[in-house]
Design a protein around this motif. Sequence first.
Motif, mmCIF file in Angstrom:
data_model
loop_
_atom_site.group_PDB
_atom_site.id
_atom_site.type_symbol
_atom_site.label_atom_id
_atom_site.label_comp_id
_atom_site.label_asym_id
_atom_site.label_seq_id
_atom_site.Cartn_x
_atom_site.Cartn_y
_atom_site.Cartn_z
ATOM 1 N N THR A 1 2.154 -0.642 11.828
ATOM 2 C CA THR A 1 3.046 0.054 10.893
ATOM 3 C C THR A 1 2.890 -0.487 9.476
ATOM 4 O OG1 THR A 1 4.639 0.455 12.665
ATOM 5 C CG2 THR A 1 5.454 0.620 10.405
ATOM 6 N N LEU A 2 2.799 -1.809 9.348
ATOM 7 C CA LEU A 2 2.669 -2.427 8.034
ATOM 8 C C LEU A 2 1.386 -1.974 7.337
ATOM 9 C CD1 LEU A 2 3.478 -6.025 7.026
ATOM 10 C CD2 LEU A 2 1.198 -5.162 6.524
ATOM 11 N N LEU A 3 0.260 -1.994 8.069
ATOM 12 C CA LEU A 3 -1.022 -1.618 7.463
ATOM 13 C C LEU A 3 -1.064 -0.134 7.129
ATOM 14 C CD1 LEU A 3 -3.545 -3.729 9.573
ATOM 15 C CD2 LEU A 3 -2.501 -4.268 7.361
ATOM 16 N N ARG A 4 -0.482 0.680 8.003
ATOM 17 C CA ARG A 4 -0.471 2.111 7.744
ATOM 18 C C ARG A 4 0.351 2.427 6.490
ATOM 19 N NH1 ARG A 4 -4.137 5.180 8.715
ATOM 20 N NH2 ARG A 4 -3.891 5.420 6.473
ATOM 21 N N ASP A 5 1.486 1.739 6.352
ATOM 22 C CA ASP A 5 2.333 1.945 5.179
ATOM 23 C C ASP A 5 1.611 1.495 3.916
ATOM 24 O OD1 ASP A 5 5.116 2.536 4.076
ATOM 25 O OD2 ASP A 5 4.855 0.457 3.439
ATOM 26 N N PHE A 6 0.900 0.364 4.002
ATOM 27 C CA PHE A 6 0.146 -0.148 2.851
ATOM 28 C C PHE A 6 -0.896 0.876 2.407
ATOM 29 C CE2 PHE A 6 -3.334 -2.562 0.940
ATOM 30 C CZ PHE A 6 -2.670 -3.378 0.049
ATOM 31 N N ALA A 7 -1.635 1.432 3.368
ATOM 32 C CA ALA A 7 -2.669 2.413 3.037
ATOM 33 C C ALA A 7 -2.058 3.712 2.532
ATOM 34 C CB ALA A 7 -3.551 2.677 4.251
#
Length: 305
Positions: A168-174
């Motif tokens: 979730t964190l990486l998807r939000d960052f991207a």
Amino acid sequence: MITTTALTKSYQAQPVVRDVSLHCEPGTITGFLGANGAGKSTTLKMIAGLVRPDQGTSTVDGRPFVELPNPTRVVGMLLDASAMHPGRSGRATLKIAARLAGVDLRRVDHLLDLVGLADAADKRVGTYSLGMRQRLGVAQALVGDPRALILDEPANGLDPEGIAWMRTLLRDFADHGGTVLLSSHLLHEVQATADHLVVIASGAVVAAGRLDDLLASSTILVRSPDRAALVVALRAAGIGHVAGPGDALTVDVDGGRVTTELLARVAHDHQVLLTELHQSEANELEQLFFSLTAAEAAPTQEVAA
């Protein structure tokens, strides 16, 4: 945002990385896959300026890493979660990183909460589990509010809840315009997270492109009661193959050169009985990964983005 061109590195005349080129765009997550010893970590270290390439170049935001005036404000990195002072607390570790990055120290509490370490912030890092150190490493990577992330096995040691949190964190960052280059052995997690894929084997890129396009690459499943004879027949015909699933063999269509008709003719010519022969789709990243990395000298498969 993150680009390498023909990166090459050898140690004691032994090639480790060979002509590795990749390009990671803003707003995307690129999965960087390969078996142990394939050259992934060496490639990431060359991007980070920790290893000098024999040939080739790498840039982040258009500049070599060593020329960035304040690298942590451009790209956050997690290359080794164990590379932290065990006697410092998590909070102290992040405060030092924040001072080096030149950011407001109030960001430290925000990051500790973001990575789920608020309750353990004042404990020594040496008492942290591997998963907790990974979370702290991610916080360090984010401390400068960078536009790109380069992460080497960031989910290592995380429990299922932690893996879902990382996704979730990486998807939000991207989704907010960031660029992520992610190395991982968790193939199912990469399939659920990444937009693009770069696969490396024996130091060279063997596949690169959009994940969906690569997964749509067609393969042929072939099975015989005499598996050894089938292997001999395929080798004699110069047809590449990998084991599985089960006792079957998976054959790549090699750009359309290999067909079910060709395989049937090869089996007939070698008097090999076939009990299964049909086109299949590599809809699982694991199947695609093994088909690409099993052959040491497989040619690069480029898929248009």
